[in-house]
Design an enzyme around this catalytic site. Structure first.
Site, PDB file in Angstrom:
ATOM      1  N   SER A 201     -10.392  16.080 -21.399  1.00  0.00           N
ATOM      2  CA  SER A 201      -9.086  16.328 -22.003  1.00  0.00           C
ATOM      3  C   SER A 201      -8.887  17.819 -22.222  1.00  0.00           C
ATOM      4  O   SER A 201      -9.805  18.622 -22.048  1.00  0.00           O
ATOM      5  CB  SER A 201      -8.969  15.590 -23.347  1.00  0.00           C
ATOM      6  OG  SER A 201      -9.758  16.236 -24.330  1.00  0.00           O
TER       7      SER A 201
ATOM      8  N   SER B  89      -8.260  19.378 -25.117  1.00  0.00           N
ATOM      9  CA  SER B  89      -8.349  19.752 -26.529  1.00  0.00           C
ATOM     10  C   SER B  89      -9.080  21.066 -26.761  1.00  0.00           C
ATOM     11  O   SER B  89      -8.952  21.667 -27.829  1.00  0.00           O
ATOM     12  CB  SER B  89      -9.035  18.642 -27.333  1.00  0.00           C
ATOM     13  OG  SER B  89     -10.409  18.568 -27.029  1.00  0.00           O
TER      14      SER B  89
ATOM     15  N   SER C 144      -5.314  18.583 -30.462  1.00  0.00           N
ATOM     16  CA  SER C 144      -6.725  18.255 -30.635  1.00  0.00           C
ATOM     17  C   SER C 144      -6.907  17.291 -31.796  1.00  0.00           C
ATOM     18  O   SER C 144      -6.500  17.562 -32.925  1.00  0.00           O
ATOM     19  CB  SER C 144      -7.546  19.528 -30.908  1.00  0.00           C
ATOM     20  OG  SER C 144      -8.878  19.206 -31.238  1.00  0.00           O
TER      21      SER C 144
ATOM     22  N   LYS D   2     -16.076  20.113 -29.557  1.00  0.00           N
ATOM     23  CA  LYS D   2     -15.167  20.930 -30.358  1.00  0.00           C
ATOM     24  C   LYS D   2     -15.882  22.234 -30.691  1.00  0.00           C
ATOM     25  O   LYS D   2     -16.967  22.511 -30.220  1.00  0.00           O
ATOM     26  CB  LYS D   2     -14.760  20.204 -31.657  1.00  0.00           C
ATOM     27  CG  LYS D   2     -14.134  18.834 -31.463  1.00  0.00           C
ATOM     28  CD  LYS D   2     -12.763  18.894 -30.803  1.00  0.00           C
ATOM     29  CE  LYS D   2     -12.186  17.495 -30.607  1.00  0.00           C
ATOM     30  NZ  LYS D   2     -10.909  17.517 -29.853  1.00  0.00           N
TER      31      LYS D   2
END
Length: 277
Positions: free
Chosen positions: A91, A93, A238, A148
């Protein structure tokens, strides 16, 4: 349906290792004894004795496969569990740092050596630092891996308000770099986004914001002991600690450190070998 590759790898390694070991301890000796018995049968011709002896020494198919695959599986298991593990970015994010289609390597010993499948730490060699890009098991579904950036350490107070990040009451410095221009479908989908350089402690990295977007998750969070506060670099796109809470220490997988391939409707050779910071 979740697929646990680590568990499958452990099972295959264990099964092939047990088969190979049992053969070395018991079955191989029995085959050798049978072969020797055939070689001493005077009632048979020399050709027949040799043929039966060869057949007696022949390994069963299961043993042959176990002997061939066990060393390879064992090396892969050790490398993947304790040195580095590959992941694919699914993705956007973490844009602009990581793009859809990036294949990355994650350092598995940055945050301590852990047993595969059980994820139990057996050797403490380090902890996440503010600014690290880290992979962890999603707290709401530990079979799913997330990536992250570490924003808050245990004991930190994190505030996110009006697209501004504060750590322990201090505003995190940002410098505008202009509109985002990126490759692939993910790049086109982020048209209008603004890129900024964020200085998070000693780490400088790029983030992305959509000027007109409002994600609806602002506030102040106090990071509890043994937990971390995570955010994506694509701040308005996100799902992170602002939504689902903190990352427990036992969910840590490792620190992302390099992009070894990018494939998004074709190979992007310019991203191969890019260090992640």
């Amino acid at each position: 349906m979740d697929f646990d590759f680590a568990l499958l790898l452990v099972v295959l390694t264990a099964v092939s290792g047990v088969i190979w070991l049992l053969d070395r301890l018991f079955l191989a000796k029995a085959r050798a004894q049978r072969a020797q018995a055939f070689e001493t049968m005077t009632a048979l011709s020399q050709e027949e004795r040799e043929a039966r002896s060869r057949n007696a020494l022949r390994e069963p198919v299961a043993v042959e496969y176990a002997r061939s695959f066990f060393p390879v599986l064992f090396v892969i298991l050790l490398f993947r569990s304790f040195i580095a593990e590959p992941f694919k970015i699914p993705s956007g994010s973490m844009m602009p740092t990581l793009l859809v289609g990036d294949f990355i390597l994650v350092n598995k010993f940055s945050y301590g050596l852990r047993l595969p499948v059980l994820n139990k730490k057996v050797l403490d060699v380090g902890e996440p630092k503010r600014g690290d890009v880290f992979v962890f098991r999603y707290p709401e579904n530990p079979k799913e891996d997330y990536i992250k950036r570490v924003i808050g350490l245990p004991g930190d107070e994190i505030t996110y308000r009006n697209k501004v990040l504060y750590v322990n009451g201090e505003e995190i410095a940002e410098t505008g770099l202009g509109p985002y221009v990126g490759p692939g479908e993910s790049g086109r989908s982020m048209a209008g986004a603004q890129v900024k350089l964020e200085k998070l402690g000693a780490v400088e990295h790029r983030i992305m914001e959509l000027p007109q977007a409002f994600i609806g998750h602002e506030g102040t969070w106090k990071v509890p002991p043994g937990h971390y506060f995570a955010m994506g670099d694509n701040r308005d796109n996100s799902q992170d600690s602002r939504f689902w809470g903190f990352v427990p220490e036992q969910n840590l997988v490792g620190r992302a450190f390099v992009i070894w391939m990018n494939f998004d409707n074709g190979i992007d050779f310019s991203r191969i070998g890019t260090l992640i910071k």
